[in-house]
Design a protein around this motif. Structure first.
Motif, PDB file in Angstrom:
ATOM      1  N   ALA A  17       0.830  -1.206   0.000  1.00  0.00           N
ATOM      2  CA  ALA A  17       0.000   0.000   0.000  1.00  0.00           C
ATOM      3  C   ALA A  17       0.862   1.252   0.000  1.00  0.00           C
ATOM      4  CB  ALA A  17      -0.926  -0.006   1.214  1.00  0.00           C
ATOM      5  N   PHE A  18       1.973   1.233   0.742  1.00  0.00           N
ATOM      6  CA  PHE A  18       2.865   2.399   0.778  1.00  0.00           C
ATOM      7  C   PHE A  18       3.410   2.713  -0.604  1.00  0.00           C
ATOM      8  CE2 PHE A  18       7.285   3.885   0.927  1.00  0.00           C
ATOM      9  CZ  PHE A  18       7.100   5.123   1.540  1.00  0.00           C
ATOM     10  N   PHE A  19       3.941   1.695  -1.271  1.00  0.00           N
ATOM     11  CA  PHE A  19       4.494   1.924  -2.600  1.00  0.00           C
ATOM     12  C   PHE A  19       3.402   2.251  -3.613  1.00  0.00           C
ATOM     13  CE2 PHE A  19       8.096  -0.310  -0.705  1.00  0.00           C
ATOM     14  CZ  PHE A  19       9.151   0.454  -1.172  1.00  0.00           C
ATOM     15  N   GLY A  20       2.218   1.680  -3.417  1.00  0.00           N
ATOM     16  CA  GLY A  20       1.112   2.022  -4.294  1.00  0.00           C
ATOM     17  C   GLY A  20       0.735   3.491  -4.180  1.00  0.00           C
ATOM     18  N   ARG A  21       0.754   4.031  -2.943  1.00  0.00           N
ATOM     19  CA  ARG A  21       0.460   5.451  -2.748  1.00  0.00           C
ATOM     20  C   ARG A  21       1.547   6.319  -3.362  1.00  0.00           C
ATOM     21  NH1 ARG A  21      -1.463   3.647   2.361  1.00  0.00           N
ATOM     22  NH2 ARG A  21       0.589   4.045   3.274  1.00  0.00           N
ATOM     23  N   VAL A  22       2.791   5.902  -3.212  1.00  0.00           N
ATOM     24  CA  VAL A  22       3.885   6.648  -3.842  1.00  0.00           C
ATOM     25  C   VAL A  22       3.674   6.706  -5.350  1.00  0.00           C
ATOM     26  CG1 VAL A  22       6.359   6.640  -4.353  1.00  0.00           C
ATOM     27  CG2 VAL A  22       5.571   6.139  -2.036  1.00  0.00           C
ATOM     28  N   GLY A  23       3.314   5.566  -5.934  1.00  0.00           N
ATOM     29  CA  GLY A  23       3.063   5.529  -7.369  1.00  0.00           C
ATOM     30  C   GLY A  23       1.905   6.413  -7.775  1.00  0.00           C
ATOM     31  N   HIS A  70       8.488   6.539 -18.819  1.00  0.00           N
ATOM     32  CA  HIS A  70       9.046   6.005 -17.582  1.00  0.00           C
ATOM     33  C   HIS A  70       8.051   6.139 -16.428  1.00  0.00           C
ATOM     34  CE1 HIS A  70      13.543   6.413 -18.928  1.00  0.00           C
ATOM     35  NE2 HIS A  70      12.804   5.707 -19.759  1.00  0.00           N
ATOM     36  N   LEU A  71       7.400   7.282 -16.338  1.00  0.00           N
ATOM     37  CA  LEU A  71       6.433   7.479 -15.254  1.00  0.00           C
ATOM     38  C   LEU A  71       5.238   6.541 -15.395  1.00  0.00           C
ATOM     39  CD1 LEU A  71       6.471  11.365 -14.830  1.00  0.00           C
ATOM     40  CD2 LEU A  71       7.295   9.656 -13.205  1.00  0.00           C
ATOM     41  N   HIS A  72       4.788   6.321 -16.626  1.00  0.00           N
ATOM     42  CA  HIS A  72       3.708   5.351 -16.836  1.00  0.00           C
ATOM     43  C   HIS A  72       4.116   3.979 -16.285  1.00  0.00           C
ATOM     44  CE1 HIS A  72       1.636   7.976 -19.913  1.00  0.00           C
ATOM     45  NE2 HIS A  72       0.619   7.451 -19.274  1.00  0.00           N
ATOM     46  N   ALA A  73       5.337   3.553 -16.601  1.00  0.00           N
ATOM     47  CA  ALA A  73       5.816   2.244 -16.153  1.00  0.00           C
ATOM     48  C   ALA A  73       5.940   2.183 -14.643  1.00  0.00           C
ATOM     49  CB  ALA A  73       7.159   1.927 -16.816  1.00  0.00           C
ATOM     50  N   VAL A  74       6.487   3.248 -14.032  1.00  0.00           N
ATOM     51  CA  VAL A  74       6.688   3.263 -12.583  1.00  0.00           C
ATOM     52  C   VAL A  74       5.347   3.217 -11.855  1.00  0.00           C
ATOM     53  CG1 VAL A  74       7.510   4.651 -10.651  1.00  0.00           C
ATOM     54  CG2 VAL A  74       8.915   4.419 -12.702  1.00  0.00           C
ATOM     55  N   ILE A  75       4.375   4.013 -12.301  1.00  0.00           N
ATOM     56  CA  ILE A  75       3.062   4.023 -11.666  1.00  0.00           C
ATOM     57  C   ILE A  75       2.429   2.637 -11.721  1.00  0.00           C
ATOM     58  CG2 ILE A  75       0.706   4.920 -11.881  1.00  0.00           C
ATOM     59  CD1 ILE A  75       1.998   7.548 -12.901  1.00  0.00           C
ATOM     60  N   ALA A  79       2.001  -0.078  -8.323  1.00  0.00           N
ATOM     61  CA  ALA A  79       0.632  -0.394  -7.905  1.00  0.00           C
ATOM     62  C   ALA A  79       0.234  -1.833  -8.206  1.00  0.00           C
ATOM     63  CB  ALA A  79      -0.352   0.560  -8.595  1.00  0.00           C
ATOM     64  N   TYR A  80       1.092  -2.581  -8.862  1.00  0.00           N
ATOM     65  CA  TYR A  80       0.732  -3.921  -9.333  1.00  0.00           C
ATOM     66  C   TYR A  80       0.368  -4.843  -8.173  1.00  0.00           C
ATOM     67  CZ  TYR A  80       0.940  -7.783 -12.685  1.00  0.00           C
ATOM     68  OH  TYR A  80       0.627  -8.827 -13.501  1.00  0.00           O
ATOM     69  N   GLY A  81       1.208  -4.873  -7.134  1.00  0.00           N
ATOM     70  CA  GLY A  81       0.940  -5.752  -6.004  1.00  0.00           C
ATOM     71  C   GLY A  81      -0.310  -5.364  -5.246  1.00  0.00           C
ATOM     72  N   LEU A  82      -0.501  -4.064  -5.013  1.00  0.00           N
ATOM     73  CA  LEU A  82      -1.680  -3.596  -4.288  1.00  0.00           C
ATOM     74  C   LEU A  82      -2.957  -3.893  -5.063  1.00  0.00           C
ATOM     75  CD1 LEU A  82      -2.799  -2.089  -1.839  1.00  0.00           C
ATOM     76  CD2 LEU A  82      -2.494   0.036  -3.109  1.00  0.00           C
ATOM     77  N   ALA A  83      -2.895  -3.761  -6.387  1.00  0.00           N
ATOM     78  CA  ALA A  83      -4.075  -4.048  -7.208  1.00  0.00           C
ATOM     79  C   ALA A  83      -4.499  -5.507  -7.049  1.00  0.00           C
ATOM     80  CB  ALA A  83      -3.779  -3.742  -8.673  1.00  0.00           C
ATOM     81  N   TYR A  84      -3.537  -6.414  -6.944  1.00  0.00           N
ATOM     82  CA  TYR A  84      -3.897  -7.823  -6.745  1.00  0.00           C
ATOM     83  C   TYR A  84      -4.543  -8.029  -5.378  1.00  0.00           C
ATOM     84  CZ  TYR A  84      -3.497 -12.785  -5.812  1.00  0.00           C
ATOM     85  OH  TYR A  84      -3.777 -14.082  -5.451  1.00  0.00           O
ATOM     86  N   LEU A  85      -3.965  -7.419  -4.350  1.00  0.00           N
ATOM     87  CA  LEU A  85      -4.524  -7.576  -3.001  1.00  0.00           C
ATOM     88  C   LEU A  85      -5.946  -7.024  -2.922  1.00  0.00           C
ATOM     89  CD1 LEU A  85      -1.477  -6.671  -0.736  1.00  0.00           C
ATOM     90  CD2 LEU A  85      -2.651  -8.864  -0.838  1.00  0.00           C
ATOM     91  N   ASN A  86      -6.215  -5.968  -3.656  1.00  0.00           N
ATOM     92  CA  ASN A  86      -7.551  -5.364  -3.641  1.00  0.00           C
ATOM     93  C   ASN A  86      -8.522  -6.054  -4.590  1.00  0.00           C
ATOM     94  OD1 ASN A  86      -6.730  -3.503  -1.747  1.00  0.00           O
ATOM     95  ND2 ASN A  86      -6.281  -1.903  -3.233  1.00  0.00           N
ATOM     96  N   GLY A  87      -8.038  -7.064  -5.317  1.00  0.00           N
ATOM     97  CA  GLY A  87      -8.905  -7.802  -6.232  1.00  0.00           C
ATOM     98  C   GLY A  87      -9.388  -6.980  -7.405  1.00  0.00           C
ATOM     99  N   THR A  88      -8.568  -6.006  -7.853  1.00  0.00           N
ATOM    100  CA  THR A  88      -8.996  -5.116  -8.940  1.00  0.00           C
ATOM    101  C   THR A  88      -8.464  -5.542 -10.300  1.00  0.00           C
ATOM    102  OG1 THR A  88      -7.140  -3.647  -8.406  1.00  0.00           O
ATOM    103  CG2 THR A  88      -9.261  -3.120  -7.433  1.00  0.00           C
TER     104      THR A  88
END
Length: 213
Positions: A17-23, A70-75, A79-88
């Motif tokens: 979640a922390f890295f997802g918010r940073v992204g 680059h920013l598209h890729a980083v974002i 968020a990839y891991g958080l998206a899986y945890l949230n079932g999105t």
């Protein structure tokens, strides 16, 4: 043991979640870069001013376009891991969605052990050498005015894969509690398993023949 699984899974979720918010905050500089790029293409005198000043070393069109990529890729990767945890993530398996929550839990567990975790492990392993090779070669943009140090953006593939692995392990521990834990812990685990339980919206929908309040 089962309670410690839930605690460890929550820690992994907080990391994702922390890295997802940073992204998510990186969307702001991405928007600013896109707006600046569009405006300077339409207002010629601004473009000429930048090209004839020291700002061109930092704001050349090539650098800006590559920074957008680059920013598209980083974002996405943060968020990839958080998206899986949230079932999105998109799921198109109609047969799976018609199964009971417990059966979906077993299917998710098998898929994690057989497919997702081994694949993610290979991805992390290969990404390390991918980044290392880029760093040792001093790889940069093929364009003369492009961004240098391409290993930096490539390293986010490794970071994104590591975050995805964290989310997979978090889900694996929650599934273990849900499938093998006590009845109380099962309910706690199910509340954390968005990809297994029914979406909250579905529970609020009126049943056939009933009128929603």
């Amino acid at each position: 043991m089962m309670r410690s699984f839930l605690a460890a899974s929550d820690i992994l979720e907080r990391i994702c979640a922390f890295f997802g918010r940073v992204g998510s905050w990186l969307i702001i500089p991405l928007i600013l870069i896109i707006v600046y790029d569009v405006v300077t293409r339409k207002i010629i005198f601004i473009q000429q001013f930048v090209m004839n000043s020291w700002l061109y070393d930092f704001l050349s069109p090539t650098k800006l376009q590559e920074m957008e990529w680059h920013l598209h890729a980083v974002i996405f990767l943060l968020a990839y891991g958080l998206a899986y945890l949230n079932g999105t993530h998109v799921r198109v398996d109609i047969w799976r969605e018609r199964q009971s929550e417990r059966r979906r839990g077993w299917l998710e567990l098998i898929a994690l052990l057989v497919l997702a975790i081994p694949y993610c492990g290979v991805l992390i392993y290969q990404s390390w050498f991918f980044v290392e090779k880029s760093f040792l070669q001093g790889e940069g943009s093929p364009a003369m005015t492009g961004l240098p140090h391409r290993w930096i953006i490539k390293s986010f593939l490794l970071i994104g894969a590591a975050l995805l692995m964290a989310s997979l392990l978090s889900t694996l521990m929650r599934l273990a509690v849900y499938l093998f834990g006590s009845s109380v812990l099962r309910q706690e685990a199910l509340q954390r398993l968005d990809m297994v339980g029914h979406p909250p919206e579905a529970a609020d929908e009126a049943k056939p023949g009933e009128v929603s309040p």
